[in-house]
Design an enzyme around this catalytic site. Structure first.
Site, PDB file in Angstrom:
ATOM      1  N   LYS A   1      -3.827   5.647 -32.556  1.00  0.00           N
ATOM      2  CA  LYS A   1      -4.694   5.848 -31.391  1.00  0.00           C
ATOM      3  C   LYS A   1      -5.628   4.653 -31.292  1.00  0.00           C
ATOM      4  O   LYS A   1      -6.593   4.534 -32.052  1.00  0.00           O
ATOM      5  CB  LYS A   1      -5.530   7.130 -31.520  1.00  0.00           C
ATOM      6  CG  LYS A   1      -6.233   7.454 -30.210  1.00  0.00           C
ATOM      7  CD  LYS A   1      -7.526   8.204 -30.366  1.00  0.00           C
ATOM      8  CE  LYS A   1      -8.707   7.335 -30.612  1.00  0.00           C
ATOM      9  NZ  LYS A   1      -9.090   6.426 -29.508  1.00  0.00           N
TER      10      LYS A   1
ATOM     11  N   GLU B   1     -10.233   3.706 -26.904  1.00  0.00           N
ATOM     12  CA  GLU B   1     -10.086   3.954 -25.462  1.00  0.00           C
ATOM     13  C   GLU B   1     -10.648   2.794 -24.640  1.00  0.00           C
ATOM     14  O   GLU B   1     -10.317   2.632 -23.473  1.00  0.00           O
ATOM     15  CB  GLU B   1     -10.762   5.272 -25.071  1.00  0.00           C
ATOM     16  CG  GLU B   1     -12.246   5.385 -25.382  1.00  0.00           C
ATOM     17  CD  GLU B   1     -12.534   5.888 -26.803  1.00  0.00           C
ATOM     18  OE1 GLU B   1     -11.815   5.499 -27.745  1.00  0.00           O
ATOM     19  OE2 GLU B   1     -13.507   6.649 -26.963  1.00  0.00           O
TER      20      GLU B   1
ATOM     21  N   GLY C   1     -16.869   2.951 -36.593  1.00  0.00           N
ATOM     22  CA  GLY C   1     -18.267   3.088 -36.999  1.00  0.00           C
ATOM     23  C   GLY C   1     -18.458   4.180 -38.054  1.00  0.00           C
ATOM     24  O   GLY C   1     -17.602   5.052 -38.239  1.00  0.00           O
TER      25      GLY C   1
ATOM     26  N   GLY D   1     -16.493   7.707 -38.708  1.00  0.00           N
ATOM     27  CA  GLY D   1     -15.765   7.754 -39.978  1.00  0.00           C
ATOM     28  C   GLY D   1     -16.086   9.006 -40.766  1.00  0.00           C
ATOM     29  O   GLY D   1     -15.200   9.626 -41.365  1.00  0.00           O
TER      30      GLY D   1
ATOM     31  N   GLU E   1     -12.418   2.179 -42.996  1.00  0.00           N
ATOM     32  CA  GLU E   1     -12.955   0.816 -42.889  1.00  0.00           C
ATOM     33  C   GLU E   1     -14.087   0.886 -41.880  1.00  0.00           C
ATOM     34  O   GLU E   1     -13.851   0.977 -40.671  1.00  0.00           O
ATOM     35  CB  GLU E   1     -11.868  -0.156 -42.399  1.00  0.00           C
ATOM     36  CG  GLU E   1     -10.696  -0.300 -43.337  1.00  0.00           C
ATOM     37  CD  GLU E   1     -11.058  -1.041 -44.619  1.00  0.00           C
ATOM     38  OE1 GLU E   1     -12.035  -1.804 -44.622  1.00  0.00           O
ATOM     39  OE2 GLU E   1     -10.353  -0.816 -45.617  1.00  0.00           O
TER      40      GLU E   1
ATOM     41  N   CYS F   1     -17.196  -6.721 -37.636  1.00  0.00           N
ATOM     42  CA  CYS F   1     -17.730  -5.836 -38.676  1.00  0.00           C
ATOM     43  C   CYS F   1     -18.364  -6.635 -39.809  1.00  0.00           C
ATOM     44  O   CYS F   1     -19.311  -6.184 -40.436  1.00  0.00           O
ATOM     45  CB  CYS F   1     -16.639  -4.927 -39.201  1.00  0.00           C
ATOM     46  SG  CYS F   1     -15.166  -5.821 -39.697  1.00  0.00           S
TER      47      CYS F   1
ATOM     48  N   GLU G   1     -26.182  -1.484 -37.762  1.00  0.00           N
ATOM     49  CA  GLU G   1     -25.287  -2.421 -37.092  1.00  0.00           C
ATOM     50  C   GLU G   1     -25.680  -2.522 -35.622  1.00  0.00           C
ATOM     51  O   GLU G   1     -25.780  -1.496 -34.948  1.00  0.00           O
ATOM     52  CB  GLU G   1     -23.874  -1.823 -37.127  1.00  0.00           C
ATOM     53  CG  GLU G   1     -22.925  -2.557 -37.967  1.00  0.00           C
ATOM     54  CD  GLU G   1     -21.494  -2.083 -37.739  1.00  0.00           C
ATOM     55  OE1 GLU G   1     -21.270  -0.939 -37.324  1.00  0.00           O
ATOM     56  OE2 GLU G   1     -20.606  -2.897 -37.984  1.00  0.00           O
TER      57      GLU G   1
HETATM   58  P1  NAD Z   1     -16.076   3.956 -33.118  1.00  0.00           P
HETATM   59  O1  NAD Z   1     -16.351   4.630 -34.407  1.00  0.00           O
HETATM   60  O2  NAD Z   1     -16.877   4.336 -31.942  1.00  0.00           O
HETATM   61  O3  NAD Z   1     -14.561   4.174 -32.682  1.00  0.00           O
HETATM   62  C1  NAD Z   1     -13.500   3.795 -33.517  1.00  0.00           C
HETATM   63  C2  NAD Z   1     -12.300   4.646 -33.188  1.00  0.00           C
HETATM   64  O4  NAD Z   1     -12.576   5.992 -33.567  1.00  0.00           O
HETATM   65  C3  NAD Z   1     -11.963   4.686 -31.697  1.00  0.00           C
HETATM   66  O5  NAD Z   1     -10.568   4.693 -31.541  1.00  0.00           O
HETATM   67  C4  NAD Z   1     -12.566   6.010 -31.264  1.00  0.00           C
HETATM   68  O6  NAD Z   1     -11.941   6.549 -30.136  1.00  0.00           O
HETATM   69  C5  NAD Z   1     -12.319   6.852 -32.496  1.00  0.00           C
HETATM   70  N1  NAD Z   1     -13.177   8.023 -32.657  1.00  0.00           N
HETATM   71  C6  NAD Z   1     -14.448   8.213 -32.204  1.00  0.00           C
HETATM   72  N2  NAD Z   1     -14.884   9.430 -32.562  1.00  0.00           N
HETATM   73  C7  NAD Z   1     -13.890  10.029 -33.249  1.00  0.00           C
HETATM   74  C8  NAD Z   1     -13.730  11.301 -33.887  1.00  0.00           C
HETATM   75  N3  NAD Z   1     -14.690  12.227 -33.872  1.00  0.00           N
HETATM   76  N4  NAD Z   1     -12.574  11.551 -34.515  1.00  0.00           N
HETATM   77  C9  NAD Z   1     -11.593  10.649 -34.563  1.00  0.00           C
HETATM   78  N5  NAD Z   1     -11.663   9.433 -33.957  1.00  0.00           N
HETATM   79  C10 NAD Z   1     -12.809   9.126 -33.318  1.00  0.00           C
HETATM   80  O7  NAD Z   1     -16.142   2.410 -33.426  1.00  0.00           O
HETATM   81  P2  NAD Z   1     -16.045   1.234 -32.350  1.00  0.00           P
HETATM   82  O8  NAD Z   1     -17.356   1.212 -31.635  1.00  0.00           O
HETATM   83  O9  NAD Z   1     -14.777   1.344 -31.600  1.00  0.00           O
HETATM   84  O10 NAD Z   1     -15.899  -0.038 -33.301  1.00  0.00           O
HETATM   85  C11 NAD Z   1     -16.955  -0.686 -33.884  1.00  0.00           C
HETATM   86  C12 NAD Z   1     -17.111  -0.242 -35.315  1.00  0.00           C
HETATM   87  O11 NAD Z   1     -15.937  -0.536 -36.055  1.00  0.00           O
HETATM   88  C13 NAD Z   1     -18.214  -0.982 -36.016  1.00  0.00           C
HETATM   89  O12 NAD Z   1     -18.952  -0.084 -36.784  1.00  0.00           O
HETATM   90  C14 NAD Z   1     -17.476  -1.964 -36.908  1.00  0.00           C
HETATM   91  O13 NAD Z   1     -18.200  -2.400 -38.017  1.00  0.00           O
HETATM   92  C15 NAD Z   1     -16.275  -1.177 -37.277  1.00  0.00           C
HETATM   93  N6  NAD Z   1     -15.219  -2.053 -37.742  1.00  0.00           N
HETATM   94  C16 NAD Z   1     -14.959  -2.112 -39.087  1.00  0.00           C
HETATM   95  C17 NAD Z   1     -13.986  -2.975 -39.570  1.00  0.00           C
HETATM   96  C18 NAD Z   1     -13.685  -3.087 -41.037  1.00  0.00           C
HETATM   97  O14 NAD Z   1     -12.712  -3.741 -41.385  1.00  0.00           O
HETATM   98  N7  NAD Z   1     -14.452  -2.485 -41.923  1.00  0.00           N
HETATM   99  C19 NAD Z   1     -13.271  -3.760 -38.668  1.00  0.00           C
HETATM  100  C20 NAD Z   1     -13.558  -3.675 -37.309  1.00  0.00           C
HETATM  101  C21 NAD Z   1     -14.531  -2.802 -36.864  1.00  0.00           C
END
Ligand code: NAD
Length: 500
Positions: free
Chosen positions: A177, A180, A231, A235, A252, A291, A394
């Site tokens: 997935k 979005e 995020g 997570g 991650e 990240c 962050e």
């Molecule tokens: P986000 O947590 O908002 O979304 C990430 C994914 O999770 C999306 O596909 C979203 O639709 C999904 N999601 C959201 N709520 C969910 C739930 N309740 N259950 C299951 N899935 C859900 O993160 P973002 O804003 O898309 O990305 C930025 C974040 O990603 C930052 O915190 C960044 O540090 C992190 N990131 C980490 C790494 C790493 O390697 N550690 C790499 C890239 C990004």
């Protein structure tokens, strides 16, 4: 495939079962870039059912390892064939520059080739000495099963590939997935996997929101493993949803990463120039939406004024614009939400006593900065401290905070003063000091006199709340494997433990 048929289940591209759609915006001007299928829980269920059938009865888990590796290599070749198209898609969707989009395709290509080689090299079982010639004992690896993969918007193609390549190498089936906000390159990758010959059902895509699609995947009883990048708050929800099923979970998550600069790194003009240039790159590439961004400059007090002045001078000259425009160095933020979060962090920092050295506002629209885009100026905030929200949380925007130290111990304490632990940099001309500090940093990746490079053969992941598990490297493959010990008695005989 029509624009709306972005859900891939059992080898077929289709619209969402509920008929919903979502507008994907171009962050450079907030116009609609694409309309995609907005999947729901029922689409997630259908995709998991397909992946389950493909795992339990389909050919992929039973395909010889050399053939699985060959499919990964064909996918790598197809990625290179479509390099320009994918890079442009990624640039339009995320806002990053075309050059960064190309670099992502090249990195992803390397990851597919790396896991193809690794799985062939590590495919044999390990014979262990049972202490008697009458026993043959071997440890073998098997795929985990159905893997759910949930990815973020900043590196959509890259994050999906770091999961898909090792998962397929190990013989798993998957449902991915994408975010979005940026689903387009993942859809393209799934088309390439099908073209490379992946059997129907082995790789499925559901475009849609975190809740319900991601949440459903994380909780689904037929999913064996959940790999999540995103995020911290999401997570935690994913881990909670997966816990009742005792699934394997890899997280991650975010980072608030320190870039530690010692005065000795700036003792020569060349050293100073390098350290400033790298600090700029660490903080502002992809407008800070990385990240591992070096968003916290932790610098020795004696060089702070000169360093920050030069850094602010260069940051103020960064060329902002649409990522596909030639000469543009930074694109927009990905969404209005990210823009507003960045503004809130800067406002709070200024209210708490930070000093604005440059930026701190949206730029005026210009020829290469279209009206309506989510642009924010590269911003340097001096006189920051660990109680500020902008230092602890962050931002995921082009914001660099400055904190200072006098001693090596203070530098280490500041660098480790975060609930995260993803990455950090150390700049010093003193090799022994740099290595000493690197050894004391509680972060999953530490760069010495550099910032940001990573290698497919080296593990990536975080300490603390930056996550669990590792991607890339041998551990990145191990995440997707079960380990089985087979103990074979070559001379069976009664044990006579019980008298009978
Ligand atoms: P986000 O947590 O908002 O979304 C990430 C994914 O999770 C999306 O596909 C979203 O639709 C999904 N999601 C959201 N709520 C969910 C739930 N309740 N259950 C299951 N899935 C859900 O993160 P973002 O804003 O898309 O990305 C930025 C974040 O990603 C930052 O915190 C960044 O540090 C992190 N990131 C980490 C790494 C790493 O390697 N550690 C790499 C890239 C990004």
């Amino acid at each position: 495939m029509s624009g709306l048929a972005t859900i891939h289940v059992d080898g077929a591209w289709r619209r969402s079962l509920g008929g919903a759609t979502r507008d994907v915006l171009d962050p450079a001007d907030a116009t609609v870039l694409a309309v995609v299928a907005e999947g729901g829980a029922e689409d997630a269920d259908a995709a998991v059912a397909a992946a389950r059938r493909a795992f339990d009865a389909g050919p992929w888990p039973r395909t010889p390892v050399a053939e699985r590796a060959a499919l990964l290599r064909r996918t790598a070749d197809l990625l290179q064939r479509d390099r320009e198209e994918i890079a442009r898609t990624e640039s339009r969707d995320t806002g990053k520059t075309l050059e960064e989009g190309r670099a992502d395709v090249d990195d992803v290509t390397s990851a597919f080739r790396y896991f193809a080689d690794l799985v062939v090299n590590e495919s044999g079982g390990r014979v262990v000495d049972a202490g008697t010639p009458d026993v043959h004992s071997v440890v073998v690896h098997e795929p985990v099963g159905v893997c759910a993969m949930i990815t973020p918007w900043n590196y959509p193609l890259l994050q999906a590939s770091w999961k898909i390549a090792p998962a397929l190498a190990a013989g798993n089936t998957f449902v991915v997935k994408p975010s979005e906000v940026t689903p387009l390159s993942t859809v393209h990758l799934a088309r390439l996997l099908a073209e490379a010959g992946l059997p129907p059902g082995a790789g499925n895509v559901v475009t849609g929101a975190g809740d319900p699609v991601g949440a459903r995947l994380a909780a689904h009883p037929d999913v064996d493993l959940v790999s999540f990048t995103g995020g911290l708050a999401s997570g935690v929800k994913v881990a909670q949803a997966a816990a009742p099923g005792v699934k394997k979970v890899a997280l991650e998550l975010g980072g608030k990463n320190p870039n530690v600069v010692f005065a000795d790194a700036c003792a020569t003009d060349a050293g100073f120039d390098t350290a400033v240039d790298q600090a700029l790159n660490a903080a502002f590439i992809h407008s800070g939406q990385v990240c591992s961004a070096g968003a916290r400059l932790v610098i020795e007090e004696s060089v702070r004024d000169r360093f920050v002045a030069e850094l602010a001078r260069r940051a103020a000259r960064v060329r902002l614009g649409r990522g596909t425009e030639p000469g543009v160095e930074c694109g927009p933020l990905v969404s209005r939400e990210q823009l507003e979060k960045t503004e809130a962090h800067v406002a709070a920092a200024l209210a708490d006593g930070a000093t604005l050295r440059c930026g701190g506002a949206r730029p005026e629209p210009s020829g290469v900065r279209p009206e309506g885009g989510f642009f924010y100026l590269p911003t340097v905030l001096d006189h920051c401290h660990g109680d500020m929200r902008v230092v602890r949380e962050e931002t995921f925007g082009p914001i660099l905070t400055v904190e200072t130290f006098h001693t090596e111990d203070e530098a280490v304490a500041l660098a480790n003063d975060t609930e995260y632990g993803l990455a950090g940099g150390v700049f010093s001309a003193d090799t022994a000091r740099a290595r000493r500090v690197a050894a004391r940093l509680r972060h999953g990746t530490v760069w010495i006199n550099d910032y940001h490079p990573y290698l497919p053969q080296a593990e990536w992941g975080g300490y603390g709340k930056s996550g669990t598990g590792r991607e890339l490297g041998p551990a990145g493959l191990a995440e997707y494997r079960e380990t089985k010990h087979i103990y074979e008695n070559l001379r069976p005989a009664p044990v006579r433990w019980f008298a009978g």
